[in-house]
Design a protein around this motif. Structure first.
Motif, PDB file in Angstrom:
ATOM      1  N   VAL A   1       0.836  -1.208   0.000  1.00  0.00           N
ATOM      2  CA  VAL A   1       0.000   0.000   0.000  1.00  0.00           C
ATOM      3  C   VAL A   1       0.871   1.258   0.000  1.00  0.00           C
ATOM      4  O   VAL A   1       0.571   2.228  -0.705  1.00  0.00           O
ATOM      5  CB  VAL A   1      -0.963  -0.011   1.203  1.00  0.00           C
ATOM      6  CG1 VAL A   1      -1.654   1.323   1.384  1.00  0.00           C
ATOM      7  CG2 VAL A   1      -1.979  -1.126   1.041  1.00  0.00           C
ATOM      8  N   LYS A   2       1.938   1.246   0.760  1.00  0.00           N
ATOM      9  CA  LYS A   2       2.846   2.399   0.794  1.00  0.00           C
ATOM     10  C   LYS A   2       3.401   2.689  -0.597  1.00  0.00           C
ATOM     11  O   LYS A   2       3.409   3.842  -1.050  1.00  0.00           O
ATOM     12  CB  LYS A   2       3.990   2.112   1.775  1.00  0.00           C
ATOM     13  CG  LYS A   2       4.958   3.239   1.966  1.00  0.00           C
ATOM     14  CD  LYS A   2       5.948   2.851   3.052  1.00  0.00           C
ATOM     15  CE  LYS A   2       7.336   3.166   2.599  1.00  0.00           C
ATOM     16  NZ  LYS A   2       8.362   2.719   3.505  1.00  0.00           N
ATOM     17  N   ASN A   3       3.813   1.674  -1.296  1.00  0.00           N
ATOM     18  CA  ASN A   3       4.330   1.862  -2.658  1.00  0.00           C
ATOM     19  C   ASN A   3       3.246   2.340  -3.614  1.00  0.00           C
ATOM     20  O   ASN A   3       3.503   3.160  -4.497  1.00  0.00           O
ATOM     21  CB  ASN A   3       4.965   0.565  -3.168  1.00  0.00           C
ATOM     22  CG  ASN A   3       6.241   0.240  -2.432  1.00  0.00           C
ATOM     23  OD1 ASN A   3       6.939   1.128  -1.950  1.00  0.00           O
ATOM     24  ND2 ASN A   3       6.544  -1.034  -2.309  1.00  0.00           N
ATOM     25  N   ILE A   4       2.045   1.844  -3.437  1.00  0.00           N
ATOM     26  CA  ILE A   4       0.928   2.296  -4.272  1.00  0.00           C
ATOM     27  C   ILE A   4       0.639   3.778  -4.008  1.00  0.00           C
ATOM     28  O   ILE A   4       0.404   4.545  -4.941  1.00  0.00           O
ATOM     29  CB  ILE A   4      -0.320   1.425  -4.031  1.00  0.00           C
ATOM     30  CG1 ILE A   4      -0.106   0.052  -4.642  1.00  0.00           C
ATOM     31  CG2 ILE A   4      -1.561   2.069  -4.620  1.00  0.00           C
ATOM     32  CD1 ILE A   4      -1.214  -0.928  -4.346  1.00  0.00           C
ATOM     33  N   PHE A   5       0.648   4.177  -2.739  1.00  0.00           N
ATOM     34  CA  PHE A   5       0.418   5.582  -2.410  1.00  0.00           C
ATOM     35  C   PHE A   5       1.472   6.478  -3.047  1.00  0.00           C
ATOM     36  O   PHE A   5       1.159   7.558  -3.535  1.00  0.00           O
ATOM     37  CB  PHE A   5       0.433   5.808  -0.887  1.00  0.00           C
ATOM     38  CG  PHE A   5      -0.931   5.904  -0.285  1.00  0.00           C
ATOM     39  CD1 PHE A   5      -1.742   6.996  -0.522  1.00  0.00           C
ATOM     40  CD2 PHE A   5      -1.412   4.900   0.531  1.00  0.00           C
ATOM     41  CE1 PHE A   5      -2.997   7.092   0.035  1.00  0.00           C
ATOM     42  CE2 PHE A   5      -2.662   4.978   1.098  1.00  0.00           C
ATOM     43  CZ  PHE A   5      -3.463   6.077   0.847  1.00  0.00           C
ATOM     44  N   ILE A   6       2.706   6.035  -3.011  1.00  0.00           N
ATOM     45  CA  ILE A   6       3.773   6.827  -3.616  1.00  0.00           C
ATOM     46  C   ILE A   6       3.505   7.025  -5.100  1.00  0.00           C
ATOM     47  O   ILE A   6       3.681   8.113  -5.643  1.00  0.00           O
ATOM     48  CB  ILE A   6       5.146   6.154  -3.364  1.00  0.00           C
ATOM     49  CG1 ILE A   6       5.502   6.240  -1.878  1.00  0.00           C
ATOM     50  CG2 ILE A   6       6.229   6.791  -4.233  1.00  0.00           C
ATOM     51  CD1 ILE A   6       6.698   5.387  -1.476  1.00  0.00           C
ATOM     52  N   GLU A   7       3.046   5.969  -5.760  1.00  0.00           N
ATOM     53  CA  GLU A   7       2.858   6.046  -7.206  1.00  0.00           C
ATOM     54  C   GLU A   7       1.525   6.654  -7.635  1.00  0.00           C
ATOM     55  O   GLU A   7       1.470   7.401  -8.597  1.00  0.00           O
ATOM     56  CB  GLU A   7       2.989   4.647  -7.816  1.00  0.00           C
ATOM     57  CG  GLU A   7       3.107   4.678  -9.315  1.00  0.00           C
ATOM     58  CD  GLU A   7       3.571   3.353  -9.891  1.00  0.00           C
ATOM     59  OE1 GLU A   7       3.398   3.173 -11.090  1.00  0.00           O
ATOM     60  OE2 GLU A   7       4.104   2.514  -9.139  1.00  0.00           O
ATOM     61  N   TYR A   8       0.436   6.372  -6.915  1.00  0.00           N
ATOM     62  CA  TYR A   8      -0.894   6.755  -7.406  1.00  0.00           C
ATOM     63  C   TYR A   8      -1.665   7.731  -6.528  1.00  0.00           C
ATOM     64  O   TYR A   8      -2.752   8.169  -6.920  1.00  0.00           O
ATOM     65  CB  TYR A   8      -1.755   5.509  -7.614  1.00  0.00           C
ATOM     66  CG  TYR A   8      -1.114   4.525  -8.528  1.00  0.00           C
ATOM     67  CD1 TYR A   8      -0.970   4.802  -9.879  1.00  0.00           C
ATOM     68  CD2 TYR A   8      -0.634   3.313  -8.048  1.00  0.00           C
ATOM     69  CE1 TYR A   8      -0.365   3.898 -10.730  1.00  0.00           C
ATOM     70  CE2 TYR A   8      -0.037   2.405  -8.885  1.00  0.00           C
ATOM     71  CZ  TYR A   8       0.093   2.696 -10.222  1.00  0.00           C
ATOM     72  OH  TYR A   8       0.695   1.801 -11.050  1.00  0.00           O
ATOM     73  N   GLY A   9      -1.195   8.014  -5.338  1.00  0.00           N
ATOM     74  CA  GLY A   9      -1.885   8.992  -4.508  1.00  0.00           C
ATOM     75  C   GLY A   9      -3.257   8.552  -4.043  1.00  0.00           C
ATOM     76  O   GLY A   9      -3.501   7.384  -3.774  1.00  0.00           O
TER      77      GLY A   9
END
Length: 186
Positions: free
Chosen positions: A95-103
């Motif tokens: 989820v952290k990586n997704i947040f970094i990429e997609y907000g």
């Protein structure tokens, strides 16, 4: 009296609204059982207005999400122990990586779909997502989900399990497809 009748009778009491609000609140932070399991029998009981139940579920879920957000900001080191202990570390890192990429697009998806919203609330706080954007997206995502569940329950009554399993999965798939198209072309 059948088990089904006993469950419906329990959810006709005014105390069930408190339970619905409480479960909606804590589910957004740590509780593994979704509030849909309380919302559906309450709508089926015909004792309450389905729109008011959806509103209660949405607001208390978003309030719980806000607490999860602030826990992510202020208590991340302490919460991280439980993330690891309950087996959510891989989910959290994903989820952290997704947040970094997609907000916040992923926040909407997590609010609407059966994906564990609680992981996204804590991660949003940890990642310092704008709080007003977080609240707005949470209201829209959670609201759409709970209003859809309550509406379908009210419309299709006891056949709701068939319709929810059929349509909620289709809607979830549609949201994920739109997300993938967005990712590929924008």
């Amino acid at each position: 009296m059948t088990l089904y009748s006993k469950i419906i009778n329990f959810f006709e009491t005014s105390k069930s609204k408190h339970l619905l609000g409480f479960v909606s609140f804590i589910e957004s932070i740590f509780f593994p059982i979704p509030p849909d399991l309380i919302l559906i029998p309450m709508v089926l009981s015909k004792k309450f207005d389905w729109m008011k139940l959806a509103l209660l579920t949405t607001l208390t879920s978003v309030l719980g999400g806000i607490l999860g957000y602030y826990l992510g900001i202020f208590l991340f080191n302490e919460i991280n122990i439980y993330i690891i202990e309950y087996g959510y570390l891989n989910d959290f890192n994903f989820v952290k990586n997704i947040f970094i990429e997609y907000g916040v697009l992923v926040l909407f998806i997590s609010g609407f779909t059966p994906i564990p919203y609680k992981i996204f609330t804590i991660t949003a706080g940890f990642m310092a997502v704008n709080i007003f954007m977080f609240i707005g997206v949470s209201i829209i995502g959670r609201g759409l989900r709970f209003y859809l569940v309550a509406y379908l329950t009210n419309k299709y009554r006891e056949d709701i399990n068939l319709y929810l399993s059929k349509y909620l999965l289709q809607i979830t798939a549609l949201v994920l497809i739109v997300f993938l198209i967005y990712k590929l072309y924008i």
